[in-house]
Design a protein around this motif. Structure first.
Motif, short mmCIF file in Angstrom:
data_model
loop_
_atom_site.label_atom_id
_atom_site.label_comp_id
_atom_site.label_asym_id
_atom_site.label_seq_id
_atom_site.Cartn_x
_atom_site.Cartn_y
_atom_site.Cartn_z
N MET A 125 45.29 38.66 32.23
CA MET A 125 44.93 39.95 32.82
C MET A 125 46.17 40.79 33.09
SD MET A 125 42.28 38.80 35.84
CE MET A 125 41.34 37.32 35.64
N THR A 126 45.99 42.07 33.03
CA THR A 126 47.03 42.97 33.53
C THR A 126 46.85 43.10 35.04
OG1 THR A 126 45.65 44.93 33.31
CG2 THR A 126 46.93 44.26 31.36
N ASP A 127 47.85 43.67 35.67
CA ASP A 127 47.73 43.85 37.13
C ASP A 127 46.57 44.79 37.47
OD1 ASP A 127 51.33 43.74 37.83
OD2 ASP A 127 49.82 42.18 37.54
N ASP A 128 46.39 45.79 36.65
CA ASP A 128 45.28 46.73 36.91
C ASP A 128 43.93 46.06 36.74
OD1 ASP A 128 46.80 49.81 35.63
OD2 ASP A 128 46.85 48.84 37.60
N GLU A 129 43.85 45.21 35.75
CA GLU A 129 42.58 44.50 35.51
C GLU A 129 42.29 43.56 36.68
OE1 GLU A 129 43.44 42.70 31.73
OE2 GLU A 129 42.28 44.22 30.63
N ARG A 130 43.33 42.91 37.15
CA ARG A 130 43.15 42.00 38.29
C ARG A 130 42.65 42.79 39.50
NH1 ARG A 130 45.89 37.12 39.11
NH2 ARG A 130 46.99 37.61 37.18
N LYS A 131 43.25 43.92 39.73
CA LYS A 131 42.90 44.76 40.88
C LYS A 131 41.45 45.24 40.75
CE LYS A 131 44.63 49.18 42.69
NZ LYS A 131 44.08 50.11 41.71
N SER A 132 41.06 45.61 39.56
CA SER A 132 39.69 46.09 39.33
C SER A 132 38.68 44.98 39.54
CB SER A 132 39.54 46.65 37.92
OG SER A 132 40.33 47.80 37.75
N LEU A 133 39.02 43.81 39.04
CA LEU A 133 38.08 42.69 39.16
C LEU A 133 37.85 42.36 40.64
CD1 LEU A 133 36.39 40.52 37.74
CD2 LEU A 133 38.41 39.05 37.74
N ILE A 134 38.93 42.31 41.40
CA ILE A 134 38.78 42.00 42.83
C ILE A 134 37.99 43.09 43.53
CG2 ILE A 134 40.06 41.74 44.99
CD1 ILE A 134 42.17 40.19 43.41
N ALA A 135 38.26 44.34 43.16
CA ALA A 135 37.51 45.46 43.75
C ALA A 135 36.01 45.29 43.48
CB ALA A 135 38.01 46.79 43.20
N PHE A 136 35.68 44.92 42.26
CA PHE A 136 34.27 44.73 41.93
C PHE A 136 33.68 43.57 42.75
CE2 PHE A 136 30.30 44.14 40.05
CZ PHE A 136 30.17 42.81 39.62
N LEU A 137 34.41 42.47 42.81
CA LEU A 137 33.87 41.30 43.54
C LEU A 137 33.59 41.65 45.00
CD1 LEU A 137 36.06 38.44 42.01
CD2 LEU A 137 33.63 38.89 41.59
N LYS A 138 34.37 42.53 45.54
CA LYS A 138 34.16 42.89 46.94
C LYS A 138 32.89 43.74 47.13
CE LYS A 138 38.89 42.41 48.52
NZ LYS A 138 40.15 43.07 48.96
#
Lengths: 326, 266
Positions: free
Chosen positions: A307-320
């Motif tokens: 993952m890129t850092d942005d992808e990681r950030k997006s994934l966590i945002a979605f999970l929340k």
């Protein structure tokens, strides 16, 4: 007809509203949120408000443990989506459970229970923590004896079940309450029910990534409940001290396999994994990003993602967004 | 006159006697069916021991028995002409008959009334058949061997422990039982059906006899051989924690069957 007053306590994050409600023995209809599957209720444990109230009282009653120190609610905390905040919940006499307490939100939709899915009945699952020496340390018979010395319980069981507290009536009552632990009020639910403006761009990107073949999260964490309820090895370890499904099936191919948990309320249910070994959601993301450990039984869906850092950030945002809002 | 009076008296007495005879019930001999007692014991060479007994085994360990419980199922007697006389579907044999001064419903021996016959075989299964192993214990009364009161239910798997043996063990040869051995076997794969033993007794009415089922401790834990269990190396397991535990459970189960001898009072 029995009518008695029930006060439902409020919980910080979840869908338990504070209200006073007159409980009766009339059939109780669960409100199943839009997009959720149907819930199977055993014919011998039909719901009524009175039974649910009794089950709730039992759920939070510490007298179900040997030293009266813990209740079901001690390890399944309402404010944590009915999970615990530690890796291994504290049991009686300063002992500790051997596995992380799972969330009980939406538990009634599950076809199987316990980490390896060995119990197919929510009613019988009630026995497991009660009779576990490291958890509540009682026998169900001894629990019933205690309950039957209490005037409230004597009357309640008699009125609802037409008998005293027995292994049968206690397990059914608690299971009835557990079936009411239903979510369906998260930001994601609003999005999935048609309100596309709900999501931020990060959350939307995360949702898309979650469902891509590259990330493959939805292969196991699927549907509105974000679990397909299968039993999988997620490559947590090369060698497991807790063998998971193997201890039931005795098949080498089941070593290290555990039930796929729901991701609903995942932001509230840290620590993660069957042994609570991952403290943060970010640790879980790292684990899957790296492709997990090389175990022979690791699921084919788990591969390095990079993952890129942005992808990681997006994934966590979605999970929340899977957190219940009321 | 006197003779006539005596005759009249005699007649009156006879009338009285015969009129009362109908109130006396006829005496009937009611046959009572014979009774058989099945009694289990745990032995070490020539002595039997109970819960709390201290003994030394042939591996040189000092031990104190704490728990011995196991399920037997499909218990039958078989007559010489092949007729099967069922005794019970399921019993829990429990060596701790007397718990806290109260008689336990699950005991070391059970008795049964049976038809009189010439019986030549005693048969039982060790453990529970698969369907019985899936019983919901909450549906059963306390004195049912499959109830939660048995202490033999694996809640996490909704199935039963078949054999539970626990003992204190003295690891320092100082007669202090500083550690424990525990063997809990179960799972459908460890069910051992139809273990048959020859017996010879002909039970007529009113008879009572005992079938003594003896379990030899030294045969449970033999030294050497393919079913060796060295208590020093493998003192504790549940059947299904890992491959080693599963293998030990298998050996223990096979040894349990192999350790049994059956005798009658004849």
């Amino acid at each position: 007809m029995l009518i008695f007053l029930v006060g439902l306590s409020s919980c910080t994050h979840l869908a338990v509203k504070e209200e006073k409600q007159v409980a009766s023995q009339e059939p109780y209809q669960l409100e199943i949120p839009a997009g959720f599957p149907s819930m199977e209720i055993p014919p011998d444990n039909a719901l009524s408000a009175a039974k649910i109230a009794l089950g709730k009282r039992l759920f939070f009653d510490t007298r179900l443990s040997l030293d009266s120190s813990i209740s079901c609610g001690s390890c399944h905390i309402p404010g944590s989506a009915f999970s615990d905040t530690v890796a291994f919940s504290q049991g009686i006499l300063n002992k500790h459970a051997k596995r992380n307490s799972p969330s009980l939100m939406n538990i009634g939709f599950n076809p199987s229970f316990m980490a390896e899915g060995g119990v197919k009945s929510l009613e019988l699952q009630v026995l497991a923590p009660i009779e576990n020496d490291d958890e509540m340390g009682m026998t169900i018979g001894a629990v019933c004896d205690r309950l039957n010395t209490d005037e409230y319980y004597r009357k309640a069981f008699r009125l609802i079940w037409d008998t005293a507290a027995t292994p049968y009536t206690v397990t059914r009552s608690i299971a009835a309450f557990e079936r009411t632990l239903i979510g369906g009020n998260s930001k994601y639910d609003r999005f999935a029910n048609g309100d596309s403006s709900t999501f931020t761009s990060d959350e939307r990107n995360g949702f898309i990534l979650f469902n891509t073949e590259r990330f493959n999260c939805s292969s196991c964490h699927s549907g509105r409940l974000f679990t397909n309820n299968s039993i999988e090895n997620n490559g947590l370890y090369v060698s497991y001290t807790d063998n998971g499904l193997f201890r039931l099936s005795l098949k080498q191919g089941d070593m290290g396999k555990f039930k796929v948990p729901t991701l609903r309320n995942i932001a509230l249910t840290a620590p993660y994994m069957h042994d609570g070994s991952m403290r943060r959601l970010e640790d879980v993301i790292d684990h899957y990003d790296n492709g997990g450990a090389n175990h022979a039984n690791k699921s084919e869906f788990i591969k390095p993602i990079h993952m890129t850092d942005d992808e990681r950030k997006s994934l966590i945002a979605f999970l929340k967004t899977l957190t219940e809002e009321s | 006159m006197l003779l006539r009076l005596n005759n009249i008296t005699l007649c009156l007495a006879c009338l009285g006697f015969f009129s009362c005879r109908e109130d006396f019930p006829a005496f009937e001999l009611v046959e009572q069916e014979p009774k058989i007692v099945i009694h289990f014991s745990l032995d070490n060479t020539s002595e039997s021991f109970d819960i709390g007994s201290a003994f030394s085994d042939n591996q040189g360990w000092n031990l104190q028995l704490k728990t011995l419980k196991f399920y037997i199922s499909d218990v039958d007697l078989i007559s010489a002409n092949g007729r099967v006389q069922p005794l019970t579907d399921v019993e829990l044999v429990n060596f701790d008959d007397d718990q806290d001064g109260q008689i336990n419903p699950f005991r070391q021996g059970y008795d049964y009334i049976i038809p009189k016959d010439n019986y030549s075989k005693f048969r039982f299964s060790l453990g529970l058949p698969s369907l019985v192993n899936q019983t919901d214990p909450t549906l059963l009364s306390k004195d049912n061997p499959l109830s939660t009161n048995s202490g033999m239910y694996w809640d996490w798997a909704t199935m039963y422990v078949f054999i539970m043996l626990e003992a204190g063990i003295d690891t320092n040869s100082d007669l202090i039982y500083d550690a424990n051995i525990a063997f809990h076997t179960g799972l459908d794969t460890l069910f051992r059906p139809e273990n048959t033993y020859p017996i010879t007794f002909d039970l007529p009415a009113f008879a009572k006899d005992t079938i003594h089922v003896s379990i030899d401790w030294n045969e449970l834990f033999p030294t050497g051989g393919e079913n060796e269990i060295d208590l020093g190396e493998v003192p504790f397991f549940h059947a299904n924690v890992d491959n080693e535990a599963l293998e030990m459970s298998r050996r223990f189960t096979e040894n349990f069957i192999g350790s049994i001898t059956v005798k009658t009072n004849d």
